[in-house]
Write a protein that holds these residues in place. Structure first.
Motif, PDB file in Angstrom:
ATOM      1  N   LYS A 315       0.835  -1.206   0.000  1.00 28.08           N
ATOM      2  CA  LYS A 315       0.000   0.000   0.000  1.00 28.08           C
ATOM      3  C   LYS A 315       0.867   1.253   0.000  1.00 28.08           C
ATOM      4  N   ARG A 316       1.929   1.248   0.818  1.00 26.40           N
ATOM      5  CA  ARG A 316       2.821   2.416   0.864  1.00 26.40           C
ATOM      6  C   ARG A 316       3.505   2.637  -0.485  1.00 26.40           C
ATOM      7  N   MET A 317       3.903   1.568  -1.139  1.00 31.20           N
ATOM      8  CA  MET A 317       4.559   1.701  -2.443  1.00 31.20           C
ATOM      9  C   MET A 317       3.588   2.229  -3.488  1.00 31.20           C
ATOM     10  N   ARG A 318       2.356   1.727  -3.495  1.00 30.24           N
ATOM     11  CA  ARG A 318       1.359   2.235  -4.456  1.00 30.24           C
ATOM     12  C   ARG A 318       1.043   3.704  -4.187  1.00 30.24           C
ATOM     13  N   GLN A 319       0.981   4.073  -2.910  1.00 32.49           N
ATOM     14  CA  GLN A 319       0.736   5.487  -2.582  1.00 32.49           C
ATOM     15  C   GLN A 319       1.860   6.374  -3.104  1.00 32.49           C
ATOM     16  N   GLN A 320       3.095   5.881  -3.001  1.00 34.39           N
ATOM     17  CA  GLN A 320       4.215   6.670  -3.514  1.00 34.39           C
ATOM     18  C   GLN A 320       4.134   6.807  -5.025  1.00 34.39           C
ATOM     19  N   ILE A 321       3.739   5.734  -5.700  1.00 37.45           N
ATOM     20  CA  ILE A 321       3.577   5.809  -7.154  1.00 37.45           C
ATOM     21  C   ILE A 321       2.518   6.857  -7.511  1.00 37.45           C
ATOM     22  N   ARG A 322       1.403   6.862  -6.779  1.00 31.45           N
ATOM     23  CA  ARG A 322       0.359   7.858  -7.045  1.00 31.45           C
ATOM     24  C   ARG A 322       0.863   9.275  -6.818  1.00 31.45           C
ATOM     25  N   SER A 323       1.763   9.426  -5.816  1.00 35.43           N
ATOM     26  CA  SER A 323       2.278  10.767  -5.514  1.00 35.43           C
ATOM     27  C   SER A 323       3.148  11.323  -6.636  1.00 35.43           C
ATOM     28  N   TRP A 324       3.602  10.473  -7.541  1.00 35.99           N
ATOM     29  CA  TRP A 324       4.411  10.939  -8.675  1.00 35.99           C
ATOM     30  C   TRP A 324       3.549  11.617  -9.748  1.00 35.99           C
ATOM     31  N   HIS A 325       2.242  11.363  -9.741  1.00 36.55           N
ATOM     32  CA  HIS A 325       1.309  11.987 -10.698  1.00 36.55           C
ATOM     33  C   HIS A 325       1.782  11.798 -12.142  1.00 36.55           C
ATOM     34  N   LEU A 326       2.093  10.561 -12.482  1.00 39.23           N
ATOM     35  CA  LEU A 326       2.599  10.266 -13.824  1.00 39.23           C
ATOM     36  C   LEU A 326       1.657  10.725 -14.937  1.00 39.23           C
ATOM     37  N   PRO A 327       0.330  10.503 -14.828  1.00 32.81           N
ATOM     38  CA  PRO A 327      -0.548  10.924 -15.940  1.00 32.81           C
ATOM     39  C   PRO A 327      -0.484  12.413 -16.242  1.00 32.81           C
ATOM     40  N   ARG A 328      -0.115  13.214 -15.266  1.00 35.16           N
ATOM     41  CA  ARG A 328      -0.044  14.660 -15.495  1.00 35.16           C
ATOM     42  C   ARG A 328       1.236  15.073 -16.218  1.00 35.16           C
ATOM     43  N   GLN A 329       2.208  14.199 -16.261  1.00 38.52           N
ATOM     44  CA  GLN A 329       3.504  14.541 -16.847  1.00 38.52           C
ATOM     45  C   GLN A 329       3.518  14.235 -18.340  1.00 38.52           C
ATOM     46  N   THR A 330       2.541  14.772 -19.056  1.00 41.75           N
ATOM     47  CA  THR A 330       2.422  14.460 -20.483  1.00 41.75           C
ATOM     48  C   THR A 330       3.622  14.907 -21.321  1.00 41.75           C
ATOM     49  N   PRO A 331       4.359  15.958 -20.950  1.00 45.18           N
ATOM     50  CA  PRO A 331       5.549  16.286 -21.749  1.00 45.18           C
ATOM     51  C   PRO A 331       6.681  15.262 -21.567  1.00 45.18           C
ATOM     52  N   GLY A 332       6.609  14.450 -20.517  1.00 47.15           N
ATOM     53  CA  GLY A 332       7.684  13.511 -20.226  1.00 47.15           C
ATOM     54  C   GLY A 332       7.716  12.328 -21.180  1.00 47.15           C
ATOM     55  N   ASP A 368       2.453   0.294 -14.058  1.00 45.13           N
ATOM     56  CA  ASP A 368       2.149   0.197 -15.484  1.00 45.13           C
ATOM     57  C   ASP A 368       0.775   0.776 -15.811  1.00 45.13           C
ATOM     58  N   LEU A 369      -0.189   0.634 -14.894  1.00 45.86           N
ATOM     59  CA  LEU A 369      -1.495   1.258 -15.104  1.00 45.86           C
ATOM     60  C   LEU A 369      -1.367   2.778 -15.145  1.00 45.86           C
ATOM     61  N   ALA A 370      -0.510   3.314 -14.288  1.00 43.08           N
ATOM     62  CA  ALA A 370      -0.271   4.762 -14.304  1.00 43.08           C
ATOM     63  C   ALA A 370       0.375   5.173 -15.626  1.00 43.08           C
ATOM     64  N   LEU A 371       1.290   4.341 -16.140  1.00 38.79           N
ATOM     65  CA  LEU A 371       1.908   4.637 -17.435  1.00 38.79           C
ATOM     66  C   LEU A 371       0.867   4.578 -18.556  1.00 38.79           C
ATOM     67  N   ALA A 372      -0.053   3.607 -18.487  1.00 41.97           N
ATOM     68  CA  ALA A 372      -1.093   3.503 -19.516  1.00 41.97           C
ATOM     69  C   ALA A 372      -1.987   4.745 -19.492  1.00 41.97           C
ATOM     70  N   TYR A 373      -2.323   5.216 -18.296  1.00 36.76           N
ATOM     71  CA  TYR A 373      -3.126   6.440 -18.171  1.00 36.76           C
ATOM     72  C   TYR A 373      -2.358   7.626 -18.752  1.00 36.76           C
ATOM     73  N   TRP A 374      -1.055   7.676 -18.457  1.00 35.41           N
ATOM     74  CA  TRP A 374      -0.200   8.726 -19.028  1.00 35.41           C
ATOM     75  C   TRP A 374      -0.225   8.665 -20.550  1.00 35.41           C
ATOM     76  N   ALA A 375      -0.130   7.455 -21.110  1.00 31.51           N
ATOM     77  CA  ALA A 375      -0.112   7.288 -22.568  1.00 31.51           C
ATOM     78  C   ALA A 375      -1.424   7.755 -23.189  1.00 31.51           C
ATOM     79  N   ARG A 376      -2.570   7.501 -22.542  1.00 30.83           N
ATOM     80  CA  ARG A 376      -3.862   7.934 -23.078  1.00 30.83           C
ATOM     81  C   ARG A 376      -3.972   9.458 -23.107  1.00 30.83           C
ATOM     82  N   ARG A 377      -3.371  10.105 -22.125  1.00 34.46           N
ATOM     83  CA  ARG A 377      -3.394  11.578 -22.087  1.00 34.46           C
ATOM     84  C   ARG A 377      -2.390  12.181 -23.076  1.00 34.46           C
ATOM     85  N   LYS A 378      -1.318  11.452 -23.345  1.00 31.98           N
ATOM     86  CA  LYS A 378      -0.249  11.995 -24.188  1.00 31.98           C
ATOM     87  C   LYS A 378      -0.538  11.781 -25.682  1.00 31.98           C
ATOM     88  N   TYR A 379      -1.099  10.606 -26.019  1.00 24.58           N
ATOM     89  CA  TYR A 379      -1.285  10.256 -27.423  1.00 24.58           C
ATOM     90  C   TYR A 379      -2.772  10.188 -27.760  1.00 24.58           C
TER      91      TYR A 379
END
Length: 420
Positions: A315-332, A368-379
């Motif tokens: 749970k702590r690791m997943r919370q840390q992943i969420r704190s990175w806000h990967l889907p918002r980093q569309t320029p990345g 990987d789910l966070a990356l997929a969400y990022w990909a949907r926002r980016k492409y």
């Protein structure tokens, strides 16, 4: 360089070496709010003050800043944060004491010791759970806050007669704490959790309060201890209850108390152990030991008692992943994410992936789910296609499996994620 005009033979070089270790360990500012960076701006002058006062016998530690942080079980843990200068002074004493104390410590004491780790403790506990049917899982309530100063100093004097070490350790034990609102608290027991020398003092106290006592009183029950947390292995349920009772009496005699909510008797159930008991799992150092599916060398599936990353740790690791806000980093880009986050993912794998690595699958799938969400926002072509974005990430992972540690283990040549 030593000087004969000082009361104690503490060299300037030792103080400088202590500073280098303190800097490497980083840490927050103490009561004076002076950070490592600010301390270093006048490094020569600040280190000279520490050396001069320690060598002359006039060093008095400043009050310790008390910081309360939430515990994973919902409680509050009080940390004592010394000033940077005081951390340097404590490191000087630790550098003197540790090589003299550590060789005397028990082989099954694993916490805060050079050459030993939490993974070592988990590994030996796993092996013993296969050999012994029962475990007494224990935790000491407020251990750092309740160490008896008299008993601790008695133990320290048994190992050294160095006057400056005895003098300053006693002063550190008695140093008051200050809350952020300015409230000052005197301390008659305990050592601040967060001090440089506190873990070593904890190990010294527990060496006599528990380790040596166990070797004398319950010599047929092996144990593993990590600071104030540990497990004891027993042959029978009756023996486990007796050991728990004896431990409670022993700790009470030493001014400590077993935590009533974190001390349990657990049955190590597997395919060969048929009994039915209410508790068949326990958590130790971030791993939950419980019955898990395993495969023998001849391919036969059976149930073994094994450690895997605990739910709380996941749970702590997943919370840390969420704190990175990967889907918002569309320029990345994925390569930028790899440089930024793979070291953290790799650290998790090196620890939690060491035992029953499939328990970590949910954490890395969450990434990987966070990356997929990022990909949907980016492409745009993936924008409304959730399944397509997941397939796209999987295709990239197969092609670029070196980017992230779990891609290497899932899709690379070292595919071991599914192994027990």
């Amino acid at each position: 360089m030593r000087t004969s005009t000082k009361s104690f033979a503490i060299s300037k070089r030792t103080v400088y070496d202590a500073w280098k270790r303190v800097k490497a360990n980083r840490g927050a500012a103490g009561i004076d709010r002076e950070s490592l960076t600010v301390f270093e701006e006048n490094l020569s002058g600040n280190l000279y003050k520490v050396w001069n006062r320690m060598a002359s016998g006039s060093y008095f530690p400043p009050p310790v800043r008390e910081v309360c942080i939430p515990k994973k079980d919902g409680g509050i843990r009080k940390l004592g944060i010394p000033t940077v200068g005081d951390r340097v002074a404590q490191m000087v004493a630790k550098m003197y004491l540790e090589p003299r104390l550590d060789p005397h410590f028990d082989a099954d004491s694993y916490g805060y010791r050079p050459g030993k780790s939490a993974k070592d403790a988990v590994g030996v506990t796993r092996q013993r759970c296969w050999e012994y049917d029962w475990v007494v899982e224990f935790d000491i309530k407020g251990a750092f806050d309740n160490l008896d100063h008299g008993l601790l100093m008695k133990a320290l004097r048994a190992h050294t007669d160095c006057r400056w070490v005895l003098l300053y350790v006693e002063r550190w034990l008695q140093a008051p704490t200050v809350k952020d609102d300015g409230e000052l608290s005197r301390r008659g027991r305990g050592t601040p959790q967060g001090g440089v020398i506190s873990p070593l003092l904890m190990n010294l106290f527990m060496h006599y309060a528990f380790d040596c006592w166990m070797r004398r009183a319950v010599s047929n029950c092996p144990f593993a201890r990590y600071a104030d947390d540990g497990v004891v292995h027993c042959r029978t349920e009756r023996q486990a209850y007796l050991v728990k009772k004896l431990m409670a009496e022993r700790f009470s005699a030493c001014g400590l108390e077993l935590h009533p909510d974190k001390t349990h008797i657990v049955y190590c159930k597997d395919s060969n152990r048929r009994g039915q008991y209410p508790l068949i799992q326990f958590t130790f150092l971030g791993f939950t030991f419980q019955p898990r599916s395993a495969v023998s060398r001849v391919g036969k599936r059976f149930t073994s008692f094994l450690p895997g990353a605990s739910r709380e740790a996941q749970k702590r690791m997943r919370q840390q992943i969420r704190s990175w806000h990967l889907p918002r980093q569309t320029p990345g880009t994925l390569r930028e994410f790899s440089k930024k986050y793979d070291a953290i993912l790799r650290g998790w794998w090196q620890y939690y992936g060491s035992f029953y690595p499939t328990a970590m699958s949910n954490v890395y799938r969450h990434f990987d789910l966070a990356l997929a969400y990022w990909a949907r926002r980016k492409y745009k072509k993936l924008g409304r296609h959730k399944r397509r974005s997941h397939l796209w990430i999987a295709q990239v992972a197969r092609r670029e499996h070196t980017l992230f540690v779990h891609w290497r283990t899932w899709y690379g040549s070292d595919r071991i994620m599914g192994a027990v």
